[in-house]
Design a protein around this motif. Structure first.
Motif, short mmCIF file in Angstrom:
data_model
loop_
_atom_site.label_atom_id
_atom_site.label_comp_id
_atom_site.label_asym_id
_atom_site.label_seq_id
_atom_site.Cartn_x
_atom_site.Cartn_y
_atom_site.Cartn_z
N VAL A 188 0.84 -1.20 0.00
CA VAL A 188 0.00 0.00 0.00
C VAL A 188 0.87 1.25 0.00
CG1 VAL A 188 -1.61 1.37 1.40
CG2 VAL A 188 -2.04 -1.07 1.04
N VAL A 189 1.87 1.28 0.88
CA VAL A 189 2.76 2.44 0.94
C VAL A 189 3.59 2.55 -0.33
CG1 VAL A 189 4.68 3.51 2.20
CG2 VAL A 189 2.83 2.38 3.46
N ASP A 190 4.07 1.44 -0.85
CA ASP A 190 4.84 1.46 -2.09
C ASP A 190 4.01 2.05 -3.23
OD1 ASP A 190 7.03 0.32 -0.85
OD2 ASP A 190 6.60 -1.72 -1.54
N ALA A 191 2.71 1.74 -3.26
CA ALA A 191 1.85 2.22 -4.34
C ALA A 191 1.47 3.68 -4.18
CB ALA A 191 0.59 1.36 -4.43
N LEU A 192 1.18 4.11 -2.96
CA LEU A 192 0.72 5.48 -2.71
C LEU A 192 1.88 6.45 -2.48
CD1 LEU A 192 -2.26 4.88 -0.24
CD2 LEU A 192 -2.41 5.45 -2.68
N GLY A 193 3.03 5.92 -2.08
CA GLY A 193 4.14 6.79 -1.71
C GLY A 193 4.05 7.28 -0.29
N GLU A 194 3.01 6.88 0.41
CA GLU A 194 2.77 7.29 1.80
C GLU A 194 1.68 6.39 2.36
OE1 GLU A 194 3.29 8.13 4.88
OE2 GLU A 194 4.11 10.07 4.25
N ALA A 195 1.60 6.29 3.67
CA ALA A 195 0.50 5.55 4.28
C ALA A 195 -0.80 6.31 4.10
CB ALA A 195 0.78 5.33 5.77
N PRO A 196 -1.93 5.62 3.99
CA PRO A 196 -3.22 6.32 3.89
C PRO A 196 -3.58 6.97 5.22
CG PRO A 196 -3.58 3.98 4.14
CD PRO A 196 -2.08 4.16 3.99
N ASP A 197 -4.58 7.82 5.19
CA ASP A 197 -5.08 8.42 6.44
C ASP A 197 -5.93 7.41 7.22
OD1 ASP A 197 -4.26 11.36 6.15
OD2 ASP A 197 -5.27 10.96 4.25
N TRP A 198 -6.74 6.67 6.47
CA TRP A 198 -7.56 5.61 7.08
C TRP A 198 -7.29 4.30 6.36
CZ3 TRP A 198 -13.40 6.34 8.50
CH2 TRP A 198 -13.54 7.36 9.45
N LEU A 199 -7.26 3.20 7.11
CA LEU A 199 -7.31 1.87 6.52
C LEU A 199 -8.56 1.19 7.07
CD1 LEU A 199 -5.29 -0.24 4.83
CD2 LEU A 199 -5.72 -1.48 6.96
N CYS A 200 -9.48 0.84 6.18
CA CYS A 200 -10.72 0.17 6.56
C CYS A 200 -10.58 -1.32 6.25
CB CYS A 200 -11.91 0.75 5.79
SG CYS A 200 -12.22 2.49 6.14
N ILE A 201 -10.91 -2.17 7.22
CA ILE A 201 -10.62 -3.59 7.05
C ILE A 201 -11.67 -4.44 7.76
CG2 ILE A 201 -9.10 -3.59 9.08
CD1 ILE A 201 -7.24 -5.51 7.50
N PRO A 202 -12.09 -5.55 7.13
CA PRO A 202 -13.00 -6.48 7.82
C PRO A 202 -12.24 -7.20 8.94
CG PRO A 202 -12.91 -6.90 5.43
CD PRO A 202 -11.77 -6.00 5.77
N MET A 203 -12.98 -7.59 9.97
CA MET A 203 -12.34 -8.31 11.07
C MET A 203 -13.14 -9.58 11.39
SD MET A 203 -11.08 -5.43 13.81
CE MET A 203 -12.77 -5.04 14.28
N GLY A 204 -12.43 -10.70 11.42
CA GLY A 204 -12.99 -11.96 11.86
C GLY A 204 -12.16 -12.45 13.03
N ASN A 205 -11.09 -13.18 12.72
CA ASN A 205 -10.16 -13.61 13.77
C ASN A 205 -9.19 -12.50 14.16
OD1 ASN A 205 -10.03 -15.85 15.36
ND2 ASN A 205 -8.56 -16.96 14.09
N ALA A 206 -9.21 -11.39 13.41
CA ALA A 206 -8.49 -10.15 13.73
C ALA A 206 -6.98 -10.24 13.56
CB ALA A 206 -8.85 -9.65 15.14
#
Length: 367
Positions: A188-206
């Motif tokens: 993700v960082v390699d593609a954007l050149g920076e970390a995003p402000d938000w990362l939204c992610i599903p959680m099951g076993n977390a």
């Protein structure tokens, strides 16, 4: 001269075969050595897809991207962890692996184990695994044991089996799993050149939210990014132990991949929420289905229902996203994992039994 320069650039372009799989691509970041037999299907390098239709719904100049890990070799993010877990198991001399699974883990464990010449044992909750996932595990040659009860009971059994018999556990309790999965944050960082402000992610076993956070932290410490994202985790409302703050004894949701009532990585996930100033929210099955259909209909991306929880959560929390922010929604699995849900809930048109005549077809088309 410009044409010659262009031709030189073209001839230097990498081919698909240049991607070696995530262990070799990120070897300095992973606990492997020259003695580690790398078991790979060339996983990783999944696309970060702009999502303009979703961004338009959020508004205020927010940019949204989809980290589509459903394009891994077995169709889910589990391949990232499994290449590491199975490689390290092989290095240790293991001849068999075992996992409990709602489907995706079983497919990945079976594929990588067989690739490494090992046996794969899979415990699934009887009747609660999507057919696409079960078909994969069987085709890869796994020995599938369907037990009466839910995922949490299956996980308790495989943990005890691994403690007492010569077989390696490859659920996300295996520390090498999260090491492999953290590479998605690097990408993700390699593609954007920076970390995003938000990362939204599903959680099951977390495990995945914990792995992403590990990756973002390591990249920032090394100077590859200047910030860390807020980690926004989303669970189905019928299976939301991390939102409710207690185990859910009978988890229930259409999103089978996150139908887990007692997440094994609970403590890690709660630490991620605190450290990232993040938040956990529940989304209803209806919200998940609406996001699932929106992704297909307007973004051209077919993910499994559990993946759509990240987008459902973003849309639910849209008013909280800072103006101009960059948001990445993680799509953990491919829609082909669960064709039954797609057929049952699609808004597409299916006209059966038509006469094989041009005028009949044209009439149905509205001409």
């Amino acid at each position: 001269m410009p044409l010659l320069s262009a031709l030189r650039r073209l001839s230097a372009k990498p081919t698909l075969q240049d991607w070696p799989g995530l262990i070799e691509a990120y070897r300095p970041w992973l606990p492997v050595s020259d003695r580690t037999p790398v078991i790979t299907l060339r996983e990783g390098a999944t696309p970060l897809i702009p999502a303009p239709a979703i961004a338009a719904r959020v508004g205020r100049g927010v940019k949204v991207f989809l980290k589509y890990d459903g394009l891994n070799p077995t169709g889910s993010f589990k391949d990232r962890g499994m290449t590491m877990a199975v490689s390290k198991a092989r290095e240790a001399g293991a001849e068999a692996v075992i996992c409990a699974s709602t489907g995706n883990t079983s497919a990945a464990a079976a594929a990588y184990a067989k690739r490494g010449g090992m046996r794969a044992f899979v415990l699934i909750p009887d009747g609660y695994v999507a057919q696409g996932k079960l078909a994969q595990a069987l085709m890869y040659g796994a020995e599938v044991l369907a037990v009466k009860g839910n995922f949490d009971r299956a996980l308790a059994i495989v943990r005890e089996v691994a403690d007492n018999y010569p077989v390696t556990l490859v659920n996300s309790l295996n520390p090498y799993r999260l090491q492999g999965q953290k590479t998605a944050a690097f990408e993700v960082v390699d593609a954007l050149g920076e970390a995003p402000d938000w990362l939204c992610i599903p959680m099951g076993n977390a495990g995945n939210i914990s792995a992403y956070w590990m990756g973002f932290q390591e990249y920032r410490k090394a100077g590859h990014s200047q910030r860390l994202p807020r980690m926004m985790g989303f669970q189905a409302s019928g299976s939301a132990p991390l939102v409710l703050g207690h185990t859910v004894e009978q988890p229930d949701t259409i999103a089978t991949a996150i139908r887990i009532g007692n997440p094994a990585n609970r403590d890690k996930a709660l630490a991620v929420r605190e450290q990232s100033n993040g938040a956990f929210h529940a989304v209803t099955d209806q919200e998940i289905l609406e996001a699932y259909k929106l992704l297909g209909r307007e973004e051209g991306v077919f993910c499994e229902p559990a993946s759509a929880a990240s987008v459902a959560g973003l849309l639910q929390q849209a008013a909280e996203v800072p103006a101009g922010a960059t948001v990445v929604c993680v799509l953990t699995g491919n829609g082909l994992k669960d064709p039954g849900t797609a057929i049952d809930h699609s808004d597409g048109s299916f006209h059966a039994g038509l006469a094989p005549e041009v005028d009949v077809v044209a009439k149905v088309m509205g001409f």
